[in-house]
Design a protein around this motif. Structure first.
Motif, PDB file in Angstrom:
ATOM      1  N   ASP A   1       0.841  -1.189   0.000  1.00  0.00           N
ATOM      2  CA  ASP A   1       0.000   0.000   0.000  1.00  0.00           C
ATOM      3  C   ASP A   1       0.878   1.242   0.000  1.00  0.00           C
ATOM      4  O   ASP A   1       1.953   1.264   0.601  1.00  0.00           O
ATOM      5  CB  ASP A   1      -0.903   0.019   1.235  1.00  0.00           C
ATOM      6  CG  ASP A   1      -2.053  -0.971   1.123  1.00  0.00           C
ATOM      7  OD1 ASP A   1      -2.383  -1.370  -0.007  1.00  0.00           O
ATOM      8  OD2 ASP A   1      -2.616  -1.341   2.173  1.00  0.00           O
ATOM      9  N   ALA A   2       0.422   2.280  -0.666  1.00  0.00           N
ATOM     10  CA  ALA A   2       1.245   3.479  -0.837  1.00  0.00           C
ATOM     11  C   ALA A   2       1.474   4.209   0.479  1.00  0.00           C
ATOM     12  O   ALA A   2       0.566   4.341   1.308  1.00  0.00           O
ATOM     13  CB  ALA A   2       0.596   4.417  -1.842  1.00  0.00           C
ATOM     14  N   GLY A   3       2.707   4.694   0.655  1.00  0.00           N
ATOM     15  CA  GLY A   3       3.057   5.531   1.779  1.00  0.00           C
ATOM     16  C   GLY A   3       2.779   6.996   1.489  1.00  0.00           C
ATOM     17  O   GLY A   3       2.253   7.349   0.427  1.00  0.00           O
ATOM     18  N   PRO A   4       3.160   7.893   2.404  1.00  0.00           N
ATOM     19  CA  PRO A   4       2.773   9.299   2.286  1.00  0.00           C
ATOM     20  C   PRO A   4       3.309  10.004   1.049  1.00  0.00           C
ATOM     21  O   PRO A   4       2.645  10.916   0.527  1.00  0.00           O
ATOM     22  CB  PRO A   4       3.328   9.935   3.566  1.00  0.00           C
ATOM     23  CG  PRO A   4       4.373   8.978   4.066  1.00  0.00           C
ATOM     24  CD  PRO A   4       3.904   7.625   3.654  1.00  0.00           C
ATOM     25  N   ASP A   5       4.484   9.618   0.540  1.00  0.00           N
ATOM     26  CA  ASP A   5       5.033  10.316  -0.632  1.00  0.00           C
ATOM     27  C   ASP A   5       4.360   9.888  -1.935  1.00  0.00           C
ATOM     28  O   ASP A   5       4.309  10.661  -2.897  1.00  0.00           O
ATOM     29  CB  ASP A   5       6.545  10.064  -0.743  1.00  0.00           C
ATOM     30  CG  ASP A   5       7.338  10.817   0.314  1.00  0.00           C
ATOM     31  OD1 ASP A   5       6.798  11.775   0.899  1.00  0.00           O
ATOM     32  OD2 ASP A   5       8.503  10.439   0.554  1.00  0.00           O
TER      33      ASP A   5
ATOM     34  N   ALA B   1       1.136   8.129  -2.105  1.00  0.00           N
ATOM     35  CA  ALA B   1      -0.325   8.046  -2.023  1.00  0.00           C
ATOM     36  C   ALA B   1      -1.070   9.103  -2.834  1.00  0.00           C
ATOM     37  O   ALA B   1      -2.133   8.808  -3.381  1.00  0.00           O
ATOM     38  CB  ALA B   1      -0.765   8.075  -0.562  1.00  0.00           C
TER      39      ALA B   1
ATOM     40  N   ARG C   1      -1.010   2.104  -4.569  1.00  0.00           N
ATOM     41  CA  ARG C   1       0.008   1.090  -4.324  1.00  0.00           C
ATOM     42  C   ARG C   1       1.361   1.664  -4.716  1.00  0.00           C
ATOM     43  O   ARG C   1       1.445   2.624  -5.483  1.00  0.00           O
ATOM     44  CB  ARG C   1      -0.256  -0.175  -5.151  1.00  0.00           C
ATOM     45  CG  ARG C   1      -1.559  -0.870  -4.882  1.00  0.00           C
ATOM     46  CD  ARG C   1      -1.532  -1.703  -3.636  1.00  0.00           C
ATOM     47  NE  ARG C   1      -0.589  -2.824  -3.721  1.00  0.00           N
ATOM     48  CZ  ARG C   1      -0.335  -3.643  -2.700  1.00  0.00           C
ATOM     49  NH1 ARG C   1      -0.929  -3.473  -1.527  1.00  0.00           N
ATOM     50  NH2 ARG C   1       0.519  -4.649  -2.833  1.00  0.00           N
ATOM     51  N   GLN C   2       2.440   1.073  -4.198  1.00  0.00           N
ATOM     52  CA  GLN C   2       3.775   1.545  -4.560  1.00  0.00           C
ATOM     53  C   GLN C   2       4.772   0.401  -4.515  1.00  0.00           C
ATOM     54  O   GLN C   2       4.568  -0.618  -3.858  1.00  0.00           O
ATOM     55  CB  GLN C   2       4.233   2.649  -3.607  1.00  0.00           C
ATOM     56  CG  GLN C   2       4.541   2.167  -2.180  1.00  0.00           C
ATOM     57  CD  GLN C   2       5.365   3.176  -1.407  1.00  0.00           C
ATOM     58  OE1 GLN C   2       4.852   4.208  -1.005  1.00  0.00           O
ATOM     59  NE2 GLN C   2       6.644   2.864  -1.205  1.00  0.00           N
TER      60      GLN C   2
ATOM     61  N   ILE D   1       8.780  -0.715  -3.465  1.00  0.00           N
ATOM     62  CA  ILE D   1       9.395  -0.570  -2.140  1.00  0.00           C
ATOM     63  C   ILE D   1      10.876  -0.233  -2.270  1.00  0.00           C
ATOM     64  O   ILE D   1      11.728  -1.131  -2.370  1.00  0.00           O
ATOM     65  CB  ILE D   1       9.200  -1.847  -1.313  1.00  0.00           C
ATOM     66  CG1 ILE D   1       7.710  -2.246  -1.303  1.00  0.00           C
ATOM     67  CG2 ILE D   1       9.714  -1.647   0.114  1.00  0.00           C
ATOM     68  CD1 ILE D   1       7.436  -3.577  -0.634  1.00  0.00           C
TER      69      ILE D   1
ATOM     70  N   ARG E   1       8.660  -1.776   4.227  1.00  0.00           N
ATOM     71  CA  ARG E   1       7.878  -0.721   4.875  1.00  0.00           C
ATOM     72  C   ARG E   1       8.094   0.595   4.143  1.00  0.00           C
ATOM     73  O   ARG E   1       8.981   0.732   3.325  1.00  0.00           O
ATOM     74  CB  ARG E   1       8.286  -0.596   6.344  1.00  0.00           C
ATOM     75  CG  ARG E   1       9.770  -0.313   6.552  1.00  0.00           C
ATOM     76  CD  ARG E   1      10.101  -0.186   8.031  1.00  0.00           C
ATOM     77  NE  ARG E   1      11.514   0.133   8.257  1.00  0.00           N
ATOM     78  CZ  ARG E   1      12.438  -0.763   8.524  1.00  0.00           C
ATOM     79  NH1 ARG E   1      12.121  -2.053   8.569  1.00  0.00           N
ATOM     80  NH2 ARG E   1      13.682  -0.391   8.741  1.00  0.00           N
ATOM     81  N   TRP E   2       7.258   1.571   4.477  1.00  0.00           N
ATOM     82  CA  TRP E   2       7.383   2.884   3.857  1.00  0.00           C
ATOM     83  C   TRP E   2       8.665   3.576   4.300  1.00  0.00           C
ATOM     84  O   TRP E   2       9.156   3.380   5.402  1.00  0.00           O
ATOM     85  CB  TRP E   2       6.225   3.789   4.268  1.00  0.00           C
ATOM     86  CG  TRP E   2       4.865   3.293   3.931  1.00  0.00           C
ATOM     87  CD1 TRP E   2       4.514   2.517   2.858  1.00  0.00           C
ATOM     88  CD2 TRP E   2       3.668   3.537   4.668  1.00  0.00           C
ATOM     89  NE1 TRP E   2       3.170   2.276   2.878  1.00  0.00           N
ATOM     90  CE2 TRP E   2       2.614   2.887   3.976  1.00  0.00           C
ATOM     91  CE3 TRP E   2       3.368   4.242   5.826  1.00  0.00           C
ATOM     92  CZ2 TRP E   2       1.292   2.928   4.420  1.00  0.00           C
ATOM     93  CZ3 TRP E   2       2.060   4.287   6.263  1.00  0.00           C
ATOM     94  CH2 TRP E   2       1.038   3.640   5.576  1.00  0.00           C
TER      95      TRP E   2
ATOM     96  N   GLN F   1       8.245  10.119   5.459  1.00  0.00           N
ATOM     97  CA  GLN F   1       7.702  11.141   4.575  1.00  0.00           C
ATOM     98  C   GLN F   1       8.783  12.149   4.201  1.00  0.00           C
ATOM     99  O   GLN F   1       9.575  12.574   5.034  1.00  0.00           O
ATOM    100  CB  GLN F   1       6.537  11.863   5.244  1.00  0.00           C
ATOM    101  CG  GLN F   1       5.806  12.828   4.326  1.00  0.00           C
ATOM    102  CD  GLN F   1       4.503  13.319   4.921  1.00  0.00           C
ATOM    103  OE1 GLN F   1       4.186  13.032   6.070  1.00  0.00           O
ATOM    104  NE2 GLN F   1       3.728  14.053   4.139  1.00  0.00           N
TER     105      GLN F   1
END
Length: 205
Positions: free
Chosen positions: A146-150, A152, A157-158, A160, A182-183, A186
């Motif tokens: 799942d996409a992290g803050p940068d 999203a 989705r992103q 890694i 993990r993400w 930010q």
């Protein structure tokens, strides 16, 4: 998710950075021919560093195909990481940027908006991946979450990107994947708008 990425950094500089991190890089097929490329697309051949069984702190630098055929023949270029241990066939995918595409911001614009993501603190980086045998030979795919803050704001989705202190651990299948996938904090990724047409979509597993 990522179906286009970039690598313009030369292999000599990449090898030096691995050496600085005390990661021994072997080149069993000779030094890969890796021209600078603004766009590496699905089914292209590109460099990866894959783990060597039983050799902590080492990896093999080889050129391999991006994606293998899925059950219905579509290329598997991204692979979901959730709930999977990846206890073998891990690899680091070398990149200095990756792209995401969004709907056009201008109503009359026909092309999708294209966004380049780069690392804020390093010239190049590694993406978590796995490789396997396929009818086309050995091939690799990028792991996703799942996409992290940068990311999203651009996609749900992103892929890694791994921090440099994670590279040796990712090449060691004994280190749990959940500890590394993990993400980034930010602000770790910089985003620049460019333009282009995305390649054809493939299969996501």
């Amino acid at each position: 998710m990522c179906n286009d990425y970039r690598l313009e950094v030369d292999i000599a500089s990449i090898a030096e950075d691995f050496e600085d991190l005390k990661i021994k890089i072997k080149m069993p097929e000779g030094k890969p021919n890796v021209p600078a490329r603004e766009d590496i697309k699905i089914t292209d051949v590109a460099p990866i560093v894959r783990s060597i069984e039983g050799e902590r702190g080492s990896g093999e630098l080889v050129n391999r195909r991006w994606s293998w055929p899925g059950p219905k023949g579509k290329p598997v270029y991204n692979f979901r990481s959730e709930g999977r241990a990846f206890t073998s066939n891990r690899c680091l995918i070398l990149a200095d940027g990756f792209y995401e595409f969004t709907d056009p911001t201008e109503p009359k614009q026909k092309r999708l908006d294209k966004w380049l993501f780069t690392m804020a603190d390093h010239r190049w980086f590694c993406i978590a991946g796995i490789w396997q045998e396929s009818p086309q030979g050995e091939a690799f795919t990028m792991l996703t979450m799942d996409a992290g803050p940068d990311v999203a704001p651009y996609h749900h989705r992103q892929i890694i990107p791994l921090t440099r202190d994670q590279w040796a651990d990712w090449l060691d299948p004994a280190v749990p994947a959940a500890d590394m996938l993990r993400w980034l904090p930010q602000g770790s990724l910089r985003v620049t708008q460019v333009f282009g047409t995305p390649p054809a979509q493939g299969a996501l597993l």
